[in-house]
Structures are given as structure tokens and as C-alpha cells.
Design an enzyme around this catalytic site. Sequence first.
Site, PDB file in Angstrom:
ATOM      1  N   ILE A  30       0.821  -1.214   0.000  1.00  0.00           N
ATOM      2  CA  ILE A  30       0.000   0.000   0.000  1.00  0.00           C
ATOM      3  C   ILE A  30       0.856   1.267   0.000  1.00  0.00           C
ATOM      4  O   ILE A  30       0.375   2.344  -0.383  1.00  0.00           O
ATOM      5  CB  ILE A  30      -0.951  -0.020   1.231  1.00  0.00           C
ATOM      6  CG1 ILE A  30      -2.156   0.889   1.001  1.00  0.00           C
ATOM      7  CG2 ILE A  30      -0.218   0.358   2.502  1.00  0.00           C
ATOM      8  CD1 ILE A  30      -3.253   0.717   2.051  1.00  0.00           C
ATOM      9  N   ASN A  85      12.064  -8.141   6.762  1.00  0.00           N
ATOM     10  CA  ASN A  85      12.293  -7.496   8.043  1.00  0.00           C
ATOM     11  C   ASN A  85      11.804  -8.451   9.130  1.00  0.00           C
ATOM     12  O   ASN A  85      10.659  -8.899   9.095  1.00  0.00           O
ATOM     13  CB  ASN A  85      11.526  -6.170   8.123  1.00  0.00           C
ATOM     14  CG  ASN A  85      12.009  -5.157   7.095  1.00  0.00           C
ATOM     15  OD1 ASN A  85      13.212  -5.043   6.856  1.00  0.00           O
ATOM     16  ND2 ASN A  85      11.096  -4.425   6.476  1.00  0.00           N
ATOM     17  N   GLY A  91      12.786  -3.250  11.453  1.00  0.00           N
ATOM     18  CA  GLY A  91      11.813  -2.524  10.642  1.00  0.00           C
ATOM     19  C   GLY A  91      10.523  -3.265  10.390  1.00  0.00           C
ATOM     20  O   GLY A  91       9.691  -2.812   9.601  1.00  0.00           O
ATOM     21  N   GLN A  92      10.332  -4.427  11.034  1.00  0.00           N
ATOM     22  CA  GLN A  92       9.082  -5.163  10.823  1.00  0.00           C
ATOM     23  C   GLN A  92       7.942  -4.448  11.542  1.00  0.00           C
ATOM     24  O   GLN A  92       8.018  -4.202  12.749  1.00  0.00           O
ATOM     25  CB  GLN A  92       9.202  -6.602  11.326  1.00  0.00           C
ATOM     26  CG  GLN A  92       7.939  -7.424  11.030  1.00  0.00           C
ATOM     27  CD  GLN A  92       8.070  -8.889  11.455  1.00  0.00           C
ATOM     28  OE1 GLN A  92       9.037  -9.302  12.084  1.00  0.00           O
ATOM     29  NE2 GLN A  92       7.058  -9.673  11.105  1.00  0.00           N
ATOM     30  N   SER A  93       6.907  -4.090  10.795  1.00  0.00           N
ATOM     31  CA  SER A  93       5.762  -3.396  11.390  1.00  0.00           C
ATOM     32  C   SER A  93       4.517  -4.263  11.444  1.00  0.00           C
ATOM     33  O   SER A  93       3.606  -3.985  12.225  1.00  0.00           O
ATOM     34  CB  SER A  93       5.461  -2.110  10.610  1.00  0.00           C
ATOM     35  OG  SER A  93       5.159  -2.401   9.264  1.00  0.00           O
ATOM     36  N   HIS A  98       6.442 -11.898   5.960  1.00  0.00           N
ATOM     37  CA  HIS A  98       6.197 -11.541   4.556  1.00  0.00           C
ATOM     38  C   HIS A  98       7.528 -11.205   3.896  1.00  0.00           C
ATOM     39  O   HIS A  98       8.475 -10.775   4.557  1.00  0.00           O
ATOM     40  CB  HIS A  98       5.227 -10.365   4.443  1.00  0.00           C
ATOM     41  CG  HIS A  98       5.592  -9.199   5.303  1.00  0.00           C
ATOM     42  ND1 HIS A  98       5.349  -9.179   6.660  1.00  0.00           N
ATOM     43  CD2 HIS A  98       6.215  -8.034   5.015  1.00  0.00           C
ATOM     44  CE1 HIS A  98       5.793  -8.042   7.173  1.00  0.00           C
ATOM     45  NE2 HIS A  98       6.330  -7.327   6.205  1.00  0.00           N
ATOM     46  N   HIS A 100       9.239  -8.850   1.024  1.00  0.00           N
ATOM     47  CA  HIS A 100       9.102  -7.697   0.126  1.00  0.00           C
ATOM     48  C   HIS A 100       9.860  -7.993  -1.166  1.00  0.00           C
ATOM     49  O   HIS A 100      11.022  -8.417  -1.126  1.00  0.00           O
ATOM     50  CB  HIS A 100       9.743  -6.448   0.730  1.00  0.00           C
ATOM     51  CG  HIS A 100       9.114  -5.942   1.990  1.00  0.00           C
ATOM     52  ND1 HIS A 100       8.259  -4.862   2.020  1.00  0.00           N
ATOM     53  CD2 HIS A 100       9.227  -6.350   3.282  1.00  0.00           C
ATOM     54  CE1 HIS A 100       7.883  -4.619   3.269  1.00  0.00           C
ATOM     55  NE2 HIS A 100       8.464  -5.511   4.061  1.00  0.00           N
TER      56      HIS A 100
HETATM   57  P1  AMP Z   1       7.165  -4.540   7.373  1.00  0.00           P
HETATM   58  O1  AMP Z   1       7.377  -3.129   7.823  1.00  0.00           O
HETATM   59  O2  AMP Z   1       8.382  -5.230   6.867  1.00  0.00           O
HETATM   60  O3  AMP Z   1       6.424  -5.342   8.435  1.00  0.00           O
HETATM   61  O4  AMP Z   1       6.213  -4.446   6.107  1.00  0.00           O
HETATM   62  C1  AMP Z   1       4.831  -4.249   6.205  1.00  0.00           C
HETATM   63  C2  AMP Z   1       4.389  -3.700   4.904  1.00  0.00           C
HETATM   64  O5  AMP Z   1       2.988  -3.818   4.826  1.00  0.00           O
HETATM   65  C3  AMP Z   1       4.737  -2.223   4.709  1.00  0.00           C
HETATM   66  O6  AMP Z   1       5.574  -2.070   3.564  1.00  0.00           O
HETATM   67  C4  AMP Z   1       3.381  -1.560   4.539  1.00  0.00           C
HETATM   68  O7  AMP Z   1       3.394  -0.513   3.601  1.00  0.00           O
HETATM   69  C5  AMP Z   1       2.523  -2.724   4.086  1.00  0.00           C
HETATM   70  N1  AMP Z   1       1.102  -2.576   4.362  1.00  0.00           N
HETATM   71  C6  AMP Z   1       0.541  -2.125   5.511  1.00  0.00           C
HETATM   72  N2  AMP Z   1      -0.807  -2.147   5.395  1.00  0.00           N
HETATM   73  C7  AMP Z   1      -1.087  -2.614   4.162  1.00  0.00           C
HETATM   74  C8  AMP Z   1      -2.298  -2.853   3.430  1.00  0.00           C
HETATM   75  N3  AMP Z   1      -3.506  -2.607   3.977  1.00  0.00           N
HETATM   76  N4  AMP Z   1      -2.215  -3.330   2.171  1.00  0.00           N
HETATM   77  C9  AMP Z   1      -0.995  -3.571   1.614  1.00  0.00           C
HETATM   78  N5  AMP Z   1       0.184  -3.370   2.238  1.00  0.00           N
HETATM   79  C10 AMP Z   1       0.135  -2.884   3.495  1.00  0.00           C
END
Ligand code: AMP
Length: 112
Positions: A30, A85, A91-93, A98, A100
Site C-alpha cells: 500500500i 524485516n 523494521g518489521q511493522s 512476509h 518484500h
Molecule cells: P514490514 O514493515 O516489513 O512489516 O512491512 C509491512 C508492509 O505492509 C509495509 O511495507 C506496509 O506498507 C505494508 N502494508 C501495511 N498495510 C497494508 C495494506 N492494507 N495493504 C498492503 N500493504 C500494506
Amino acid sequence: MATLFEKIASGEIPAEILFRDDRCMVIRDIAPQAPLHLLAIPLKPIVSLVAAEDGDRDLLGHLLLVGKKVAADLYGAQDFRIVINSGESAGQSVPHFHVHLLAGRQFSWPPG
Ligand code: AMP
């Protein structure tokens, strides 16, 4: 409680799902950090790479192969930056494993 990616997989939260099979899905990020930014996500909610087990070996390999196939088939991408991440300081949020896949620009090294 379901993770963000489980909610996307179930349809509760909308997303652009480019590929899906019985083990994983590939969605468009996103907030893209490159012209092409995909996420290859297992349907199994593994929290992070640290939480992955030996039994997840095939699944983790599957994510890489499916992700690069979608990127190549749909976008002709041949050069990729692959990022996983694992953990907050890395940096994992989203606490659901997953991969990238980023492509379409020059990437620098080392990463920030
Ligand atoms: P990370 O920070 O490695 O955990 O990556 C999480 C990723 O999920 C980030 O790049 C966000 O931009 C992405 N993300 C968060 N919410 C959504 C969503 N609703 N649809 C698609 N990607 C998302």
C-alpha cells in the site's frame, strides 16, 4: 486476533491481491518504496522469520519462487531487491511473516 494480512486474505480488509494459492498470496504494498513493490505472504500467520520452523522450509521457498514469478510475469521484472524485516528493530511493522519484492529502480547498499 487476526493479523492484518489474515484480514486481507479473508477479504475483511481490501487489497490488490495479484496471486493466490492454497499456501500464500502476493499483494501490492500500500506504500510502495519502488515502482514495483509486492509482498509475498504465507496464509499461515508465522509471526516473523525467527518464529519460522523447519516444517516451514517449503513454504518459505515457495514464497520466493511465487513472488519472483508474479513480478516477472506481470511486470517483466528481472532485477529485484528482496527484503525480509524480522523484528521491530529490523523494521518489521506487521507481525505476520512476509517477503518484500522491490524492483524498477536502482537500489543502494548497504540498506538504511
Ligand atoms: P514490514 O514493515 O516489513 O512489516 O512491512 C509491512 C508492509 O505492509 C509495509 O511495507 C506496509 O506498507 C505494508 N502494508 C501495511 N498495510 C497494508 C495494506 N492494507 N495493504 C498492503 N500493504 C500494506
